[in-house]
Structure formats: C-alpha cells, structure tokens
Design a protein around this motif. Structure first.
Motif, PDB file in Angstrom:
ATOM      1  N   ILE A 169      -0.324  -6.461  -3.480  1.00 55.05           N
ATOM      2  CA  ILE A 169      -0.686  -4.938  -3.492  1.00 55.05           C
ATOM      3  C   ILE A 169      -2.048  -5.309  -5.123  1.00 55.05           C
ATOM      4  N   LEU A 173      -5.148  -3.032  -4.810  1.00 56.16           N
ATOM      5  CA  LEU A 173      -5.495  -2.838  -5.925  1.00 56.16           C
ATOM      6  C   LEU A 173      -7.093  -2.724  -6.234  1.00 56.16           C
ATOM      7  N   ILE A 179      -7.018  -3.997   1.705  1.00 56.76           N
ATOM      8  CA  ILE A 179      -5.932  -2.789   2.341  1.00 56.76           C
ATOM      9  C   ILE A 179      -5.216  -2.604   2.880  1.00 56.76           C
TER      10      ILE A 179
ATOM     11  N   ILE B 169      -2.564   4.882   5.356  1.00 56.03           N
ATOM     12  CA  ILE B 169      -3.969   3.707   4.865  1.00 56.03           C
ATOM     13  C   ILE B 169      -4.396   4.167   4.338  1.00 56.03           C
ATOM     14  N   MET B 172      -4.532   5.791   0.888  1.00 59.10           N
ATOM     15  CA  MET B 172      -4.501   4.222  -0.292  1.00 59.10           C
ATOM     16  C   MET B 172      -5.795   3.502  -0.283  1.00 59.10           C
ATOM     17  N   LEU B 173      -6.939   4.170   1.022  1.00 57.08           N
ATOM     18  CA  LEU B 173      -8.079   3.659   1.008  1.00 57.08           C
ATOM     19  C   LEU B 173      -9.246   4.954   0.094  1.00 57.08           C
ATOM     20  N   PRO B 176      -6.838   3.959  -5.100  1.00 61.41           N
ATOM     21  CA  PRO B 176      -5.925   3.032  -5.023  1.00 61.41           C
ATOM     22  C   PRO B 176      -4.473   3.655  -6.274  1.00 61.41           C
ATOM     23  N   ARG B 177      -4.952   4.390  -6.592  1.00 61.04           N
ATOM     24  CA  ARG B 177      -3.239   4.614  -7.544  1.00 61.04           C
ATOM     25  C   ARG B 177      -2.852   5.406  -6.332  1.00 61.04           C
ATOM     26  N   ILE B 179      -1.711   3.780  -3.744  1.00 64.00           N
ATOM     27  CA  ILE B 179      -1.594   1.848  -2.576  1.00 64.00           C
ATOM     28  C   ILE B 179      -0.444   1.813  -3.471  1.00 64.00           C
ATOM     29  N   LYS B 180       0.366   1.643  -4.500  1.00 65.54           N
ATOM     30  CA  LYS B 180       1.696   1.528  -5.233  1.00 65.54           C
ATOM     31  C   LYS B 180       2.831   2.830  -4.064  1.00 65.54           C
ATOM     32  N   THR B 183       2.617   2.141   0.006  1.00 64.91           N
ATOM     33  CA  THR B 183       3.510   1.329   0.599  1.00 64.91           C
ATOM     34  C   THR B 183       5.158   1.738   0.369  1.00 64.91           C
ATOM     35  N   HIS B 184       5.551   2.171  -0.309  1.00 61.88           N
ATOM     36  CA  HIS B 184       6.871   2.629  -0.192  1.00 61.88           C
ATOM     37  C   HIS B 184       6.709   3.673   1.047  1.00 61.88           C
ATOM     38  N   LEU B 186       5.832   3.929   3.376  1.00 59.94           N
ATOM     39  CA  LEU B 186       5.671   2.233   4.478  1.00 59.94           C
ATOM     40  C   LEU B 186       6.538   2.113   5.034  1.00 59.94           C
ATOM     41  N   PHE B 187       7.095   1.211   3.823  1.00 61.44           N
ATOM     42  CA  PHE B 187       8.467   0.319   4.318  1.00 61.44           C
ATOM     43  C   PHE B 187       9.770   1.457   5.074  1.00 61.44           C
TER      44      PHE B 187
END
Lengths: 219, 219
Positions: A169, A173, A179, B169, B172-173, B176-177, B179-180, B183-184, B186-187
């Motif tokens: 992560i 960032l 990414i 994705i 996220m690109l 960046p805020r 991203i976290k 990813t959750h 995504l899982f």
C-alpha cells in the motif's frame, strides 16, 4: 491374510498416493514462486499446465477411498482415517489451484521491472511449504503434536502477510506507477496465506482422526 | 421397515441439515454485502460472530455422514451421495469463511466515504447467491441439467470480476487517496469470485453422483 491386514495394506497404498500428490503440490508452489522471482513465463505455464495431473490424482485417490469404504467397511478410527484422506486431498487440490493463481499473476509481470526485490513473498512461501510438508507428515504418522505445532505457524504467516500488505500500500501511495504491480503482489501474498489455511485444515483433520473431534484452528 | 427405507430416511435428514446450512451460508453472504453497502459495523460483526454456528453445523453433518456410512454401509450411488455431502459441506463452510472475509474488509471501510456507488459488487453477489441456491437444489434433486446450467454462470462472474478489477485499478491511478479503499473492494470482489468457484465445485459433485465421474468445470 486377515481383513484387518488387508485394510492396512490398502491404506498404506492410499497414503503413498497422498504423499505423491503432496510432493506434486509442493513442487507446484515451488515452481510458481521461482517463476515469479525469475520472471520465467515458461515455468509459469508449466505450473498452469501441470494442474490437470494434480486434479487427476485427486480423483484417483478419491475413487480409491470410496472403494476402500465400500469393500472394507471400516468403522471408528479406520473410517475417520479414510474420511480424513478424502478431506485432505481437497485441501491439496485447492493449494495447487493457488499455485496456478500465482502463476497466472506471474505471467502478467514477466515484462515488468520489479519495484522492489522480492524477499518477503519467497519467505512466506518457504514457511507455507514447510507447513504443508509437516501437515502431511503429521497425517501419515497421525502425529497430533506435530499437527498442533504446525498450526501455530499460521500466525506467523498472517503476520508476514499483513506486513507485505502495508508495504505494498505504501509503495502504491508513493508512486501510482507501482499500483498494477503491487496489486498482483498483494494477490500472490493472499494466495500464500490461503495455502497456510489449507495446511492448517489438514492439521485439524489429523486431530480429528485421533480425537474424533473437529476443532477449527483457523479462527 | 427395510434397511433401504431406513437409509433413505436418514439421508433425507442429512439433506434437510444441508439445506439449513446452505440457507445460513446464503444469509451470511447476504448480510456481509448489506453491511458493506450500508457501512454497518454491527451487521459485519454479526457475520463474523455467526461463523461459529456454521462451523458447528459442518461438524454435525460430517458426523451424521460418518455414522450413516458406518451403520448403513451404503454402496455405489448411495455411497457417492454421502460422499458428496461430505465434500459439499466443506465448500459451504469455505463460502461462509469468505462472508467473514468480506465482513472483515467491511469493518475497515465503515468510516470512509465511498469513492463510487457500489453497484457491481452487489450484482456479482446476487449472481453468486443464485448459483449457490441452484447448486444446492441440484444436489438435493440430483438434477444434473441444473448443475450444468449453474456452472455456466461462473463465466459471467469471472467477467464481472475482471471488469471490477479494471475499474478499481483505474480509480487508484486517478487518485492515490483511492488506493486503500480500492484494494479492499478488490479483495471483496475476489472473495465473491471464489464463492462462485465453490458453487461450481458443488455442481461438479452432483455430476459425480450421477455419473461416478468427477469433472473439473472450474478450469
């Protein structure tokens, strides 16, 4: 020859097949990680192609177990041993599926320059392979102590996975160009964590053989 | 009463327990997704706490199956039905584990403002629940046609998951805020994809009951 001896002989054959399947699965994990580290697409393809043989092995052992139940009609502990074999090979097959998952992610990464040297993922893979081998040994020898000790490594794997997660992560960032690669590594780490869960399942079955009680040690 | 009738009666009881376990598992998935959408931490906790009951149910059914094999010594198709029950409840238990995984990810998201309205994840969840219900129905009625049709939905799930992956994705690109949170999500999407794989496994077992052959339809 008594029926009892015959059952033991048949059981030994099943155990040899399980050990063989176990070593095939371990090799799949091994190769998947090696392919990842070396960015070797051919090796990743070999892992994906090799999965059919492991699936066939599962079906073969299943059929042997069903035949053994039908012809020998085992009871109590003997029945639990066969029963555990049936459950255990499901876990082995799923571990092999995760090796395929890793290989598929690897194929997406072969042309990339890695954002960091791969250290923690091979480390988690080593622990996980160790767990798998000990879980199988504990089954073959019905070694409850070894099964208990092996389960405990699951916490170490969970800790390492959490650490890898945080690092990835942070890398995302830091630079959005990280990414895509980082999400692949994230998934690979989570597959290895799942493999550890399956090894833990196998250990739980070993405890079940001896005690007749099924405990959930994954919680 | 003949032994055959007795076996059928006992089997019917096992089937009722499996249906009950199936509805508990379906509810776990349902609640996990509802908790995610409503950002309801209490509901997520309920899913996590409720998993013990599902694990107990698995052990109970397992014991019933072992008892049935030991006392009734079924052969051929009857043995395959029991055998399939044992395998099937492992899949159900793993699906419940994924509901817990989703609930755990949800708990990390309760205080966040979602980067996008959740549409595709509830959609994939709907298909997956549908697959689960049909897989169980196909088992209870040994309906191979339904099992075959249900398997085919797996491709739709894989397609949706791939689409969610691409979108996340991109988010996220973009920032960046994101991203976290991404990813959750995504899982969570990957857990739902796994649930579909387990439903497909159940369908494979149904085909095995009728044909005695195990086909891997997940490939």
């Amino acid at each position: 020859m008594t029926a009892r001896t015959h059952f033991d002989q048949e059981l030994e054959k099943v155990h040899l097949h399980i050990l063989k399947m176990g070593s095939m699965v371990e090799e799949a994990i091994d190769k998947a990680i090696e392919a990842l580290v070396k960015q070797d697409e051919e090796m990743a393809d070999a892992v994906i192609d090799g999965d059919d043989k492991i699936d066939e092995m599962e079906v073969f052992i299943e059929n042997e177990c069903v035949r053994l139940i039908a012809t020998q009609q085992p009871i109590a502990r003997d029945l639990r041993i066969i029963f555990t074999a049936i459950k255990l090979i499901t876990d082995l097959e799923r571990i092999a599926d995760h090796a395929v998952d890793i290989a598929k992610n690897t194929k997406r990464l072969v042309n990339e320059v890695y954002i960091k040297p791969l250290i923690d993922i091979p480390r988690i893979a080593d622990i996980v392979k160790h767990m798998l081998r000990d879980a199988l040994t504990s089954y073959i020898n019905t070694d409850v102590d070894l099964a208990m000790r092996t389960c405990k490594l699951d916490d170490e794997v969970d800790g390492l996975h959490a650490q890898i997660y945080r690092e990835l992560i942070a890398l995302m960032l830091e630079d959005p160009r990280n990414i895509k690669q980082a999400t692949h590594f994230l998934f690979i780490s989570s597959y290895l964590e799942r493999v550890a869960d399956h090894a833990t399942n196998i250990c739980e079955w070993v405890i079940f053989v001896e005690t007749g009680e099924h405990k959930d040690l994954n919680a």
